[in-house]
Design a protein around this motif. Structure first.
Motif, short mmCIF file in Angstrom:
data_model
loop_
_atom_site.label_atom_id
_atom_site.label_comp_id
_atom_site.label_asym_id
_atom_site.label_seq_id
_atom_site.Cartn_x
_atom_site.Cartn_y
_atom_site.Cartn_z
N SER A 20 -5.03 -2.00 7.10
CA SER A 20 -4.59 -2.73 5.92
C SER A 20 -3.60 -3.84 6.28
O SER A 20 -3.53 -4.85 5.60
CB SER A 20 -3.98 -1.79 4.89
N MET A 41 0.84 -1.16 0.00
CA MET A 41 0.00 0.00 0.00
C MET A 41 0.90 1.24 0.00
O MET A 41 1.82 1.33 0.80
CB MET A 41 -0.90 -0.03 1.23
N LEU A 42 0.61 2.15 -0.88
CA LEU A 42 1.41 3.37 -0.99
C LEU A 42 0.95 4.41 0.02
O LEU A 42 -0.24 4.71 0.13
CB LEU A 42 1.30 3.95 -2.39
N LEU A 43 1.91 4.97 0.75
CA LEU A 43 1.60 5.99 1.74
C LEU A 43 0.96 7.20 1.09
O LEU A 43 0.00 7.77 1.62
CB LEU A 43 2.87 6.37 2.50
N ARG A 44 1.45 7.59 -0.09
CA ARG A 44 0.89 8.78 -0.73
C ARG A 44 -0.57 8.58 -1.11
O ARG A 44 -1.36 9.52 -1.07
CB ARG A 44 1.72 9.19 -1.94
N ARG A 45 -0.97 7.35 -1.42
CA ARG A 45 -2.37 7.08 -1.75
C ARG A 45 -3.23 7.17 -0.50
O ARG A 45 -4.34 7.72 -0.54
CB ARG A 45 -2.51 5.69 -2.39
N TYR A 78 -10.90 1.06 -0.36
CA TYR A 78 -9.86 0.91 -1.37
C TYR A 78 -10.56 0.62 -2.69
O TYR A 78 -11.47 -0.17 -2.74
CB TYR A 78 -8.94 -0.27 -1.04
N GLY A 96 -3.18 10.15 -5.04
CA GLY A 96 -2.00 9.38 -4.70
C GLY A 96 -0.96 9.32 -5.80
O GLY A 96 -0.10 8.45 -5.80
N GLN A 97 -1.02 10.25 -6.73
CA GLN A 97 -0.07 10.26 -7.83
C GLN A 97 1.16 11.12 -7.53
O GLN A 97 2.18 10.97 -8.19
CB GLN A 97 -0.75 10.75 -9.11
N LYS A 98 1.04 12.02 -6.56
CA LYS A 98 2.16 12.89 -6.17
C LYS A 98 2.35 12.83 -4.67
O LYS A 98 1.39 12.70 -3.91
CB LYS A 98 1.90 14.35 -6.57
N GLU A 99 3.62 12.96 -4.26
CA GLU A 99 3.96 13.03 -2.83
C GLU A 99 3.84 14.49 -2.40
O GLU A 99 4.36 15.38 -3.07
CB GLU A 99 5.40 12.58 -2.60
N LEU A 122 -3.48 2.43 7.70
CA LEU A 122 -2.36 1.51 7.47
C LEU A 122 -2.44 0.32 8.42
O LEU A 122 -2.19 -0.82 8.02
CB LEU A 122 -1.02 2.24 7.62
#
Length: 153
Positions: A76, A1-5, A151, A42-45, A73
């Protein structure tokens, strides 16, 4: 799982709960509408400074947003014990007769074709619902009392 997302999901949920547009929040945070949209998707930090500005524009403390992210988190991390990929044997379900035949079971087959379907799994602490809206869209909704995390893929 991406943190930015997860951060983007938390920011979007707060903005939508306030019934505010991307334009309103981007103006208040002094960030471009397109960039804020990319952060929410969630495409950019987001840098810590930008994240603080967005939180301020939303009237939320940075710690509140990060707490929501942390809870998501944590939820998840619990999911692999609840969910099993389609076709994979569940843990502890090995039999002496050998592996189960390949291919989805009848309920899984119904989930993978036709109209949107849902599958729900729950225990005392965690409830998970999976909705298949088509071959390219599946929504996973996890609820750990009282928080809900969604999600989509």
């Amino acid at each position: 799982m991406l943190l930015r997302r997860v951060i983007g999901d938390a920011l979007r949920a707060r903005r939508q709960a306030q019934h505010r547009t991307l334009r309103e929040v981007s103006t208040a945070a002094n960030v471009s509408l397109g960039y804020l949209s990319e952060i929410e998707r969630g495409q950019k930090e987001a840098s810590s400074e930008l994240l603080a500005a967005i939180c301020e524009a939303l009237g939320a403390a940075l710690s509140e947003v990060l707490r929501d992210v942390s809870d998501t988190l944590a939820t998840s991390e619990d999911l692999p014990r609840v969910l099993v990929p389609v076709g994979a044997p569940e843990s502890g379900s090995t039999s002496e007769a050998g592996p189960e035949p390949a291919g989805p079971s009848a309920p899984e087959a119904r989930l993978s074709r036709g109209a949107p379907k849902a599958k729900v799994s729950a225990d005392a602490k965690l409830s998970v619902a999976v909705r298949h809206d088509g071959p390219l869209r599946t929504t996973l909704r996890a609820t750990r009392n009282p928080r809900e995390v969604v999600y989509a893929a």
